[in-house]
Design an enzyme around this catalytic site. Structure first.
Site, short mmCIF file in Angstrom:
data_model
loop_
_atom_site.label_atom_id
_atom_site.label_comp_id
_atom_site.label_asym_id
_atom_site.label_seq_id
_atom_site.Cartn_x
_atom_site.Cartn_y
_atom_site.Cartn_z
N MET A 1 10.33 29.69 17.64
CA MET A 1 8.99 29.18 17.39
C MET A 1 9.08 27.78 16.80
O MET A 1 10.07 27.43 16.15
CB MET A 1 8.22 30.10 16.47
N HIS B 1 18.26 28.74 13.13
CA HIS B 1 17.43 28.91 11.94
C HIS B 1 17.71 30.27 11.32
O HIS B 1 17.49 31.31 11.94
CB HIS B 1 15.95 28.82 12.30
N SER C 1 16.16 29.52 17.38
CA SER C 1 15.51 30.16 16.24
C SER C 1 15.25 31.63 16.56
O SER C 1 16.19 32.37 16.85
CB SER C 1 14.21 29.41 15.90
N THR C 2 13.99 32.06 16.57
CA THR C 2 13.65 33.46 16.77
C THR C 2 14.25 34.00 18.06
O THR C 2 14.05 33.43 19.13
CB THR C 2 12.13 33.63 16.80
N ASP D 1 11.25 22.25 16.43
CA ASP D 1 12.42 21.61 15.87
C ASP D 1 13.37 21.14 16.97
O ASP D 1 13.79 21.94 17.82
CB ASP D 1 13.15 22.58 14.94
#
Length: 375
Positions: free
Chosen positions: A316, A222, A195-196, A319
């Site tokens: 973050m 993401h 993600s991030t 998931d």
């Protein structure tokens, strides 16, 4: 919460972003262009910056470069939902930005609620991130070629979005997909959840995999819609492996990277004795998409755990942490990125705390470990 600097040439966007963050408890400062943003960065010393990409006098990429040189600070880019905006966003991430958020379409004041929660969440995560821990760069390392001269690449299937940005030398290094006997035609799969901070981190991993890497790689990154196509194109140009956004069901092949399409979840299925990557509508009840949890659980339904490797990278939330823990307990192998190189340690930390990580490695060591496991 701390101080945030909002840099945008639109007075309306400054007001709306400032209002949202102010209501969330931030002390808000503003700048109307990149040059003023650099000045305010030094004067205000904010904890985080939101930075528009397209601005007069000094654009966001130029301002970001100067900010990273003058006072490295977590930056969240504000990008338009266009191909040009997406490509500029990935350049910004390579220069050191932590994350990005897409501007709402149409009449901005009527759509700001669409990004309210996401804006607050991403700015808070950026403020907690390890921005500046890794040096900005404009290009990934050169891709690793196949061990031996390879034949010309096979024609790319039409069931995935593919891109021709790779150089002639890169294409020549890519072997044709083998026509193997057996039910699946692949030995197993590598599943990456991120993600991030993901696009830049993946540039430390995927280009380091050789063109003859024996298993397909599937990536759940993401991202909002409109961005995964440009991301796949960028990675395709950097990697010896072919990189595609999955837009329709496609049979898995070795030597390929499959990027989950934003706005969908990616799952594995078995059809006529072959493994397929299949985009599906976003699963209800899942907070993050494309969902890592859905991807890993679907793989466990169609493959023995020993034929699955899970890799959890920066991001973050949690998931995929439960699914990868189930994978490890069933006999599969998993890697969690170490805190030292994570932009945001959330997702790997959740996997480690659940006891679901076979190994904890910096991102720069992950490709070598994958090559070792699958040699």
């Amino acid at each position: 919460m701390g101080k945030v600097l909002v840099v945008d040439d639109s007075a309306l966007m400054r007001k709306l972003i400032g209002s949202v963050l102010g209501e969330a408890g931030w002390e808000v400062h503003t700048a109307r262009n990149g040059a003023q943003g650099v000045e305010q960065l030094l004067a205000v010393e904010p904890d985080v910056v939101t930075l528009d990409i397209n601005m007069p006098e000094m654009d966001g990429l130029t301002a970001l470069s100067l900010m990273m040189a003058a006072r490295p600070t977590p930056v969240v880019m504000v990008s338009s939902l266009t191909e040009q905006g997406a490509l500029a966003t990935f350049e910004a991430l390579a220069l050191g930005a932590v994350d990005f958020i897409a501007k709402p379409g149409g009449t901005i004041s009527l759509h700001v609620d669409d990004i309210r929660a996401q804006l607050v969440e991403k700015v808070a995560a950026a403020a907690r991130s390890r921005a500046g821990a890794r040096a900005p760069r404009r290009a990934a390392a050169a891709p690793v070629p196949a061990a031996a001269p390879a034949p010309a690449p096979a024609p790319r299937p039409t069931s995935v979005r593919t891109f021709g940005a790779a150089s002639t030398a890169m294409a020549a290094a890519r072997p044709a997909a083998p026509v193997a006997a057996g039910a699946d035609q692949v030995g197993g799969v590598v599943l990456i959840g991120v993600s991030t901070g993901g696009p830049r981190t993946l540039e430390d991993i995927l280009p380091a995999l050789p063109a003859d890497f024996p298993w397909p790689v599937l990536v759940a990154q993401h991202m909002p819609p409109q961005f995964t196509e440009a991301f796949a194109r960028r990675m395709d140009a950097l990697c010896a492996l072919r990189v595609s956004e999955v837009a329709a069901p496609v049979a898995l092949e070795a030597g390929r990277v499959y990027v989950a399409r934003a706005g969908t979840d990616l799952a594995l299925s078995r059809r006529l004795g072959r493994l397929y990557a299949v985009p599906k509508p976003e699963a209800a009840g899942m907070h993050w998409h494309p969902s890592v949890e859905v991807l890993v659980d679907s793989a466990l339904q169609v493959l023995e755990p020993q034929r699955i490797v899970g890799v959890m990278l920066t991001g973050m939330g949690h998931d995929g942490a439960d699914a990868m823990t189930r994978l490890k307990r069933a006999g599969g192998r998993t890697i969690a990125e170490s805190e030292d190189t994570c932009v945001v340690f959330g997702m790997p930390q959740e996997l480690i705390q659940r006891g679901g990580a076979s190994l904890v490695l910096p991102c720069t060591a992950i490709a070598a470990q994958l090559r070792h496991w699958l040699r």
